[in-house]
Each structure stands twice: as structure tokens, then as C-alpha cells.
Design an enzyme around this catalytic site. Structure first.
Site, PDB file in Angstrom:
ATOM      1  N   GLY A  30       0.788  -1.233   0.000  1.00 16.19           N
ATOM      2  CA  GLY A  30       0.000   0.000   0.000  1.00 16.19           C
ATOM      3  C   GLY A  30       0.817   1.280   0.000  1.00 16.19           C
ATOM      4  N   ASP A  85      -1.474   3.866  -9.923  1.00 12.66           N
ATOM      5  CA  ASP A  85      -1.316   4.721  -8.743  1.00 12.66           C
ATOM      6  C   ASP A  85      -1.674   6.176  -9.043  1.00 12.66           C
ATOM      7  OD1 ASP A  85      -0.555   3.082  -6.599  1.00 12.66           O
ATOM      8  OD2 ASP A  85       1.477   2.904  -7.385  1.00 12.66           O
ATOM      9  N   PRO A 204      12.325  -7.375  10.105  1.00 17.48           N
ATOM     10  CA  PRO A 204      12.471  -7.058   8.677  1.00 17.48           C
ATOM     11  C   PRO A 204      12.516  -5.548   8.415  1.00 17.48           C
ATOM     12  CG  PRO A 204      10.804  -8.761   8.992  1.00 17.48           C
ATOM     13  CD  PRO A 204      11.172  -8.260  10.355  1.00 17.48           C
ATOM     14  N   CYS A 401     -15.846   2.546 -23.873  1.00 15.41           N
ATOM     15  CA  CYS A 401     -14.887   2.396 -24.972  1.00 15.41           C
ATOM     16  C   CYS A 401     -15.185   1.121 -25.789  1.00 15.41           C
ATOM     17  CB  CYS A 401     -13.450   2.446 -24.429  1.00 15.41           C
ATOM     18  SG  CYS A 401     -12.282   2.911 -25.716  1.00 15.41           S
ATOM     19  N   HIS A 542     -13.368   7.296 -21.696  1.00 20.26           N
ATOM     20  CA  HIS A 542     -13.328   6.564 -20.418  1.00 20.26           C
ATOM     21  C   HIS A 542     -13.750   7.496 -19.283  1.00 20.26           C
ATOM     22  CE1 HIS A 542     -11.246   2.852 -21.693  1.00 20.26           C
ATOM     23  NE2 HIS A 542     -10.723   3.622 -22.622  1.00 20.26           N
ATOM     24  N   GLU A 544     -14.499   6.810 -16.392  1.00 21.12           N
ATOM     25  CA  GLU A 544     -13.989   6.364 -15.081  1.00 21.12           C
ATOM     26  C   GLU A 544     -12.738   7.135 -14.645  1.00 21.12           C
ATOM     27  OE1 GLU A 544     -13.987   4.608 -17.892  1.00 21.12           O
ATOM     28  OE2 GLU A 544     -12.280   3.248 -18.063  1.00 21.12           O
TER      29      GLU A 544
HETATM   30  N1  GLN Z   1      -9.879  -1.824 -28.725  1.00 19.61           N
HETATM   31  C1  GLN Z   1     -10.645  -0.663 -28.919  1.00 19.61           C
HETATM   32  C2  GLN Z   1      -9.896   0.416 -29.662  1.00 19.61           C
HETATM   33  O1  GLN Z   1      -8.709   0.358 -29.768  1.00 19.61           O
HETATM   34  C3  GLN Z   1     -11.152  -0.112 -27.593  1.00 19.61           C
HETATM   35  C4  GLN Z   1     -10.061   0.383 -26.708  1.00 19.61           C
HETATM   36  C5  GLN Z   1     -10.501   0.557 -25.281  1.00 19.61           C
HETATM   37  O2  GLN Z   1     -11.489   0.001 -24.841  1.00 19.61           O
HETATM   38  N2  GLN Z   1      -9.744   1.307 -24.510  1.00 19.61           N
HETATM   39  O3  GLN Z   1     -10.478   1.334 -30.174  1.00 19.61           O
END
Ligand code: GLN
Length: 567
Positions: A30, A85, A204, A401, A542, A544
Site C-alpha cells: 500500500g 497509482d 524485517p 470504450c 473513459h 472512469e
Molecule cells: N480496442 C478498442 C480500440 O482500440 C477499444 C479500446 C478501449 O477500450 N480502450 O479502439
């Protein structure tokens, strides 16, 4: 750029502070979360902090690594592909980090070698010390300057005693030597409690601290990771043997949620200790109260929502790995916590739904299905079967994606009647290439230029009014108005794209492209209207990577709300 000592670049007391975090005893205890948590508690005291990760491997970035080996590849706004990270750092700090905040040996060596090829070293020998070390120092100072922060908290990857991270520790030592009052070393160590003895062992860690001494570095603080809290006896023992103030030994027992770690550190007054050692004044920031509430919500959720993630990067030997999707998991959690519930996340191996299409019927037990990003052929028909099942049974579906591309393929095949529709990533000869390679990618692939060449990083996207996407961003107050249009910015990592030649056909069959690149060429969000399906939405980007504990991502929140509604 050569002789470090001569140029004296880090020789002046710049006032900028460095905290170097090194690992003792073993990896995987961690260190990244400890670094992120130090960043959190210091910024909660009103300091401006930048967090940095050093990865000692020779890869120039993390983009070419297999997620089952290395975990998720986290993408920054700048498009740099980094270690996971960095995702934790952004989530804990609640802000974007820059490309300068990440460094690998590959990057460092590449700069030094390029400079050598350009006669940048004026005919001298080019050596690890001073030249490579000085390049590291330069990069650290540059990152501090760009961020304008008060403190850089820098995690040096690997464990003390590794060959690979020695130059980084040497660079840190040099900065400390030149600026003794501006630099602290924190060792994140591990204290085992062997089952046969039942006693927590400090030896350790003593050895790890001595190993660090052999680099000319004295640890200022030990973060003692273990199953349980450290008792007074253990602290005293470590203090004596490691030459450390007992108050500077911080107990870091296992916790249920990583978001409790900063709160635990504060129990041992870590922020005060760091601030005092660095000669900085301590303020208090209300931000930490908000964080505490968030961390409590993580424990107090009433009710659950069942989310199935259909993916492929799970199995390594006999173990199931969720590291490959860490940002997705955290994004789900943030939105669920904000709704006052706990998510129950299941890993569903896409391969099973390909070989045995009937197996998808188990998805009816889920409140929401998510297909995350991915590459290549493994499990692909299984994912498409899962998406079809979610669409036909009106189960909330969120595609990220690849998950958006395959949702488009599924819709093309089964609704728009486009026979054999596919992505050319898998089937170059498909009669209906609804997903096709971006034109600028073709030449790169022919040259095998794979590293750092995808469509990467933040791009703007314009939203269509009266769509699920628009509503979601609007209600989260996450929309910017540009020339009267609703614009968002999200991070990308892909080579393929909805084929512009099929957009009209897909729209006619009922698919709505609710987000597009400002020039209208690239389809960034696809969805079905609410009266057709409660939530069937995919993003080429993405989302996320932009979800944060204190500001959950609007689309994840919309997905979770739809999943709750299904319950
Ligand atoms: N493989 C797909 C592309 O290259 C999707 C990539 C992904 O999901 N990051 O467009």
C-alpha cells in the site's frame, strides 16, 4: 545539462518541499495509497500538493503493458499512459495531475540518450552518475515548478534494495543533501505477524531501514503496515533500532476501505508531524470534513445494487484480479455511495458467454451490466451476447470504450439488420465495418508504432439536448457552455471508432449519438431513448478516469440510479 554539482540546480534553498516515499520489506503493502493519503492530509491543511509516481521499469510509459501483469493503465488529461497509482493520486487529491508528475526509467534514459546523440554532453562520457541521476533531479524540479505546489510527495516504486530504483533514491538523497530542511523520507514498511508465533515482528523493517542507510539516507518517518495496530513496545523497539523518533512511527493497520487511510494517519497526527518537520504552518481545511463524511458513507450504505462487470482481464493462474479495472470499480462506488447504497460488484468472465450463449440468462439477476474497455478477440462474442441480453431484457447497460463499440456492433447486427457487422479490429473483412480504425492510425500500425500512439487524453465532446447523457451532465452541473453549445471534456484511449459511413443507418434504426466531437465526425456517446430502454448507453471515452470521491461522475451516477430503479 551535465554536471549537477557544478550547475547547482538544486543547490539553492528553493523553499519547495519534497517527501520521498520508499518501500521496505516487500511490495504490495500500500505504498501508493500511503502516498495518496499523505497528499490528502497535507492538502487538507491548506498546502498545495503535487503527487508524483516514479516507476523504475524501462518501459517509456505504461501503455504497452498487459493489464493482467501490471493492472490498469491510467490515462491523464495530457494523454500520458501511466501506472494505476496515478489514478489513486488524482482521486485522493481531487484534481488532475500533469504528465510531469509521472516518470519511468525508460523516459529518463531516453532523454539522456537522445541528448547524447545530439552532442548535448559536449563529448564527455555519459554515465548513470551524474547524468542519469541529474536528469531525474531535473524532472523532479520541473514537476514542482510546473505545478507551483508547496510540496511534492514522490513515490519511488519498488522496494529498498532493488537494483532498479537505486538511481532514484540517489537523486532524492542528493536533493536532501543540498536542501536538508526541505526533504523528508518516509518508509512504508511491513510488519508480519507469523501465524506460528502470533507476535508482530519488527526485524524485517529494521533491516530495511539499515539498507536505506547504506544509500546515505535516514528514514524520517516509518509507516508501519500490518494486520493490526502497532503497540507501544513495537514502536519503541523500532525507534531505538532505526534511530527514529517514536512519534514518527505511524501505525497503519489493514482497513476495510482505502479511503479510511488518511483518517487513520491523522489519528497518529501524521500531518502535524510532516508539517513540523518541514517547517510549514498548519491550517485546517473544511475539505477533510467532507472527506470524512464520504469515507463514512462507504461503510454506511443502506441496501445494495448488483452490478455485473463483463470483462476479460481477470484470471491470472488461480487468482482473480480486479486491478485491471480499478478506476471503473471506484467510479461505481463513488456514485453508489452518493446515492446512499453499497454496490455489490461481480466479475463475469466474458469467455463463458461466448462458448455457452445460454449462460447469459444469469444476467437477469443483476441490476446493471457494464462492459469496460478492452482490446482484441478474447471473450468478444460473449460480451456481445451479454449486451444483447441487457438490451432485450431492459437491464441498465453501460459500455466504456470497447463496451460502446461492441454495443454498436450488437445494435447493428440485431436491430439495424446489418449482417455480420463487426469491428475491423477483429474482422477486417466484415461486410459491415460499423467500427473501423481511425484513419491516422493506419500508418502507425504499419510501422508497428504502438507506444503512446492511440487517440489519447482529453478531447472535447458536444452533447445533444434532451438525451440521457445531456441530462446527466446537466444535473451534476458538469456542463460547460461554449458558443451556446453544451461541451464536456473526457479522456480517451483507443484506435477504433464508429465508422462515419454507418452513422446515418444506425440513427435510422434508432440509435442516438448524443455526444460527438465538435466537428461532428467522431461519435463519442451512443444511447437508446428512454422510452425504448431505461439506460442503454456507451461512451467512446473513459469516464472512469474523471470520477472522484467527492464529485462522482455524472454518467456513472445516471447508470447507478437506473440500476437502483430496476431493483
Ligand atoms: N480496442 C478498442 C480500440 O482500440 C477499444 C479500446 C478501449 O477500450 N480502450 O479502439
Amino acid at each position: 545539462m551535465s554536471d549537477y554539482g557544478k550547475s547547482g540546480r538544486a543547490g539553492k534553498d528553493s523553499g519547495h518541499k519534497y517527501i520521498f516515499v520508499v518501500g521496505g520489506v516487500m511490495s504490495g503493502v500500500g505504498k501508493g495509497i500511503a502516498t495518496a493519503s499523505i497528499g490528502k492530509i497535507l492538502s487538507a491543511r491548506g498546502l498545495s500538493v503535487n503527487l508524483m509516481k516514479i516507476d523504475p521499469y524501462l518501459n517509456v510509459d505504461a501503455g504497452t503493458m498487459n493489464p493482467t501483469e501490471h493492472g490498469e493503465v491510467f490515462v491523464l488529461d495530457s494523454g500520458l499512459e501511466t501506472d494505476q497509482d496515478m489514478g489513486n493520486y488524482e482521486r485522493f487529491l481531487g484534481r488532475d495531475l500533469g504528465a510531469e508528475d509521472y516518470m519511468t526509467s525508460g523516459m529518463v534514459y531516453r532523454s539522456v540518450i537522445d541528448r547524447e546523440r545530439n552532442l548535448g554532453y559536449e563529448g564527455k562520457f555519459v554515465e548513470a552518475i551524474p547524468h542519469v541521476r541529474d536528469e531525474i533531479v531535473d524532472r523532479l524540479n520541473h514537476a514542482a515548478k510546473v505545478s507551483g505546489s508547496d510540496v511534492s510527495v514522490v513515490e519511488i516504486g519498488g522496494t529498498i534494495g532493488d537494483f532498479q530504483n537505486a538511481l532514484f533514491i540517489e537523486a532524492a538523497r542528493l536533493i536532501k543533501t543540498k536542501n536538508p530542511n526541505d526533504v523528508l523520507f518516509v518508509m512504508v514498511s511491513y510488519l508480519p505477524v507469523p501465524a506460528t508465533i502470533g507476535e508482530m515482528k519488527t526485524r524485517p523493517t529494521q533491516h530495511a531501514v539499515r539498507e536505506l542507510n547504506s544509500y546515505g539516507v535516514q528514514a524520517d518517518i516509518i509507516i508501519a503496515r500490518s494486520e493490526a495496530r502497532l503497540d507501544k513496545k513495537r514502536k519503541e523497539k523500532l525507534a531505538i533500532w532505526c534511530n527514529i523518533n517514536p512519534d514518527h512511527i505511524i501505525s497503519a493497520p489493514d482497513v476495510e476501505s482505502i479511503y479510511d487511510v488518511p483518517i487513520n494517519f491523522e489519528r497518529d497526527h501524521l500531518a502535524d508531524i510532516l508539517l513540523h518537520a518541514l517547517g510549514k504552518d498548519a491550517k485546517h481545511d473544511s475539505d477533510f470534513a467532507t472527506w470524512k463524511t464520504f469515507a463514512e458513507n462507504a461503510h454506511n450504505g443502506k441496501g445494495t445494487v448488483k452490478i455485473g462487470i463483463v470483462g476479460k482481464y481477470f484470471d491470472t493462474g488461480d487468482f482473480v484480479l480486479s486491478d485491471a479495472y480499478i478506476s471503473v470499480i471506484e467510479a461505481i462506488k463513488f456514485s453508489a455511495y452518493a446515492e446512499g447504497i453499497k454496490p455489490e460488484i461481480s466479475w463475469l468472465n466474458a469467455k463463458n458467454y461466448g462458448t455457452n450463449p445460454d449462460a447469459v440468462s444469469e444476467l437477469k439477476d443483476y441490476d446493471g451490466i457494464l462492459v469496460p474497455g478492452g482490446f482484441g478477440e478474447t471473450g468478444i462474442e460473449g460480451k456481445i451476447n451479454a449486451i444483447k441480453f441487457a438490451r432485450e431484457n431492459k437491464i441498465p447497460y453501460f459500455g466504456l470504450c470497447y463496451g460502446m463499440q461492441l454495443m454498436t456492433v450488437e445494435f447493428a447486427r440485431n436491430v439495424a439488420g446489418l449482417r455480420g457487422a463487426h469491428t475491423t479490429e477483429i474482422d477486417a473483412k466484415t461486410p459491415n465495418p460499423v467500427i473501423a480504425i481511425l484513419p491516422e492510425q493506419v500508418e502507425k500500425m504499419a510501422k508497428k508504432a504502438y507506444g503512446g500512439t492511440m487517440r489519447l487524453g482529453a478531447y472535447p465532446c458536444e452533447l445533444e439536448k434532451d438525451t440521457i447523457a445531456h441530462e446527466a451532465y446537466l444535473s451534476a452541473e458538469a456542463l460547460a457552455k461554449v458558443d451556446g453549445k453544451s461541451v464536456i471534456s473526457e479522456r480517451h484511449r483507443h484506435r477504433y471508432e464508429v465508422n462515419p459511413e454507418y452513422v446515418e443507418k444506425l440513427e435510422k434504426a434508432g440509435l442516438v449519438f448524443s455526444g460527438k466531437s465538435p466537428d461532428g465526425v467522431l461519435m463519442e456517446i451512443a444511447e437508446l431513448p428512454k422510452d425504448v430502454h431505461p439506460f442503454f448507453l456507451g461512451t467512446q471515452f473513459h469516464p472512469e478516469f474523471r470520477a472522484r470521491p467527492l464529485s462522482p461522475h455524472p454518467l456513472f451516477t445516471a447508470f447507478i440510479r437506473a440500476a437502483i430503479a430496476r431493483k
